[in-house]
Design a protein around this motif. Structure first.
Motif, PDB file in Angstrom:
ATOM      1  N   CYS A  88      -2.866  -2.011   7.304  1.00 27.95           N
ATOM      2  CA  CYS A  88      -2.182  -0.936   6.589  1.00 27.95           C
ATOM      3  C   CYS A  88      -2.585   0.432   7.131  1.00 27.95           C
ATOM      4  O   CYS A  88      -1.782   1.349   7.171  1.00 27.95           O
ATOM      5  N   ASP A 100       0.851  -1.190   0.000  1.00 25.39           N
ATOM      6  CA  ASP A 100       0.000   0.000   0.000  1.00 25.39           C
ATOM      7  C   ASP A 100       0.885   1.237   0.000  1.00 25.39           C
ATOM      8  O   ASP A 100       1.835   1.318   0.787  1.00 25.39           O
ATOM      9  N   CYS A 123       1.721  -4.851   3.318  1.00 30.36           N
ATOM     10  CA  CYS A 123       0.392  -5.214   3.839  1.00 30.36           C
ATOM     11  C   CYS A 123       0.406  -6.476   4.714  1.00 30.36           C
ATOM     12  O   CYS A 123       0.863  -7.533   4.289  1.00 30.36           O
ATOM     13  N   PRO A 124      -0.118  -6.350   5.947  1.00 30.64           N
ATOM     14  CA  PRO A 124      -0.146  -7.490   6.869  1.00 30.64           C
ATOM     15  C   PRO A 124      -1.391  -8.368   6.747  1.00 30.64           C
ATOM     16  O   PRO A 124      -1.616  -9.237   7.594  1.00 30.64           O
ATOM     17  N   GLN A 125      -2.194  -8.133   5.716  1.00 34.38           N
ATOM     18  CA  GLN A 125      -3.477  -8.848   5.594  1.00 34.38           C
ATOM     19  C   GLN A 125      -3.276 -10.364   5.470  1.00 34.38           C
ATOM     20  O   GLN A 125      -2.514 -10.829   4.631  1.00 34.38           O
ATOM     21  N   CYS A 141      -6.309  -1.884   4.035  1.00 35.60           N
ATOM     22  CA  CYS A 141      -7.012  -2.683   5.045  1.00 35.60           C
ATOM     23  C   CYS A 141      -6.934  -1.948   6.389  1.00 35.60           C
ATOM     24  O   CYS A 141      -6.047  -1.127   6.618  1.00 35.60           O
TER      25      CYS A 141
HETATM   26 ZN   LIG Z   1      -3.212  -4.027   3.967  1.00 36.45          ZN
END
Ligand SMILES: [Zn+2]
Length: 207
Positions: free
Chosen positions: A122, A46, A186-188, A105
């Motif tokens: 994010c 992101d 991004c940690p998604q 996110c």
């Molecule tokens: Zn994210």
């Protein structure tokens, strides 16, 4: 003097690995280049940028889409500010799949979509990293998602599909003005935008 050696050492000024799930930022001058490499593949990044001279001026998705005449960022596409000034231009792209629509996110939307609480996100990455530059939560606007695959069909339906980037795929951006570049690796883990398993990316600044 060996001009070639001088040129080579002067070109790359900063190279860092951004760990999985972490944010990163830097100030770049006009003419600098920022290369973002998806080291392991299938990792969404992101991204936001702000004018370094007047940070209230920032990346604007609507102006970028209107002037590019496409919702997809790729080689040759310029990221524009809300004042319709060119901020950064994509000069290289080995992936071909970058999103302008899905935004970032957040723990809040993860709770709505997936029923999970207090997840890393994010949005929180942006807020913590942007605080270094005296930017607040209200400065988290609709962002670019490099390497994120958001297909849109003819009816306008969108989805979040597995990333198309492979190990070593990269984008490179040229700075059209001095900018503060901020990214969230991004940690998604609840959809396939980062392969459900976040991994490190690399950033290189050349000047
Ligand atoms: Zn994210």
């Amino acid at each position: 003097m060996d001009d070639d050696t001088t040129a080579a050492t002067a070109t790359e000024s900063r190279r860092e690995v951004v760990p999985a799930e972490r944010p990163w930022s830097a100030r770049l001058d006009k003419g600098d280049r920022l290369k973002i490499t998806d080291l392991h593949g299938a990792q969404a990044v992101d991204f936001l940028c702000f004018s370094a001279e007047m940070p209230v001026e920032r990346y604007n998705a609507a102006n970028t889409i209107k002037l590019a005449r496409t919702i997809y960022v790729g080689k040759g596409v310029t990221l524009y500010s809300e004042l319709a000034r060119p901020m950064m231009t994509v000069t290289a792209d080995t992936c071909g799949s970058h999103d302008t629509l899905a935004g970032c996110c957040s723990s809040q939307i993860n709770a709505v979509r997936y029923g999970v609480e207090n997840t890393p996100s994010c949005r929180d990455n942006f807020i913590s990293e942007m605080a270094r530059w005296c930017l607040g939560p209200g400065d988290v606007v609709a962002n670019v998602n490099f390497f994120m695959n958001v297909p849109v069909d003819g009816e306008g339906a969108i989805g979040i599909a597995p990333c198309l980037s492979g190990p070593g795929d990269y984008v490179e951006l040229h700075c059209d003005m001095p900018v503060i570049a901020v990214l969230s690796n991004c940690p998604q883990r609840h959809n396939p935008c980062s392969g459900c398993e976040p991994t490190p990316v690399e950033v290189v600044i050349s000047r």
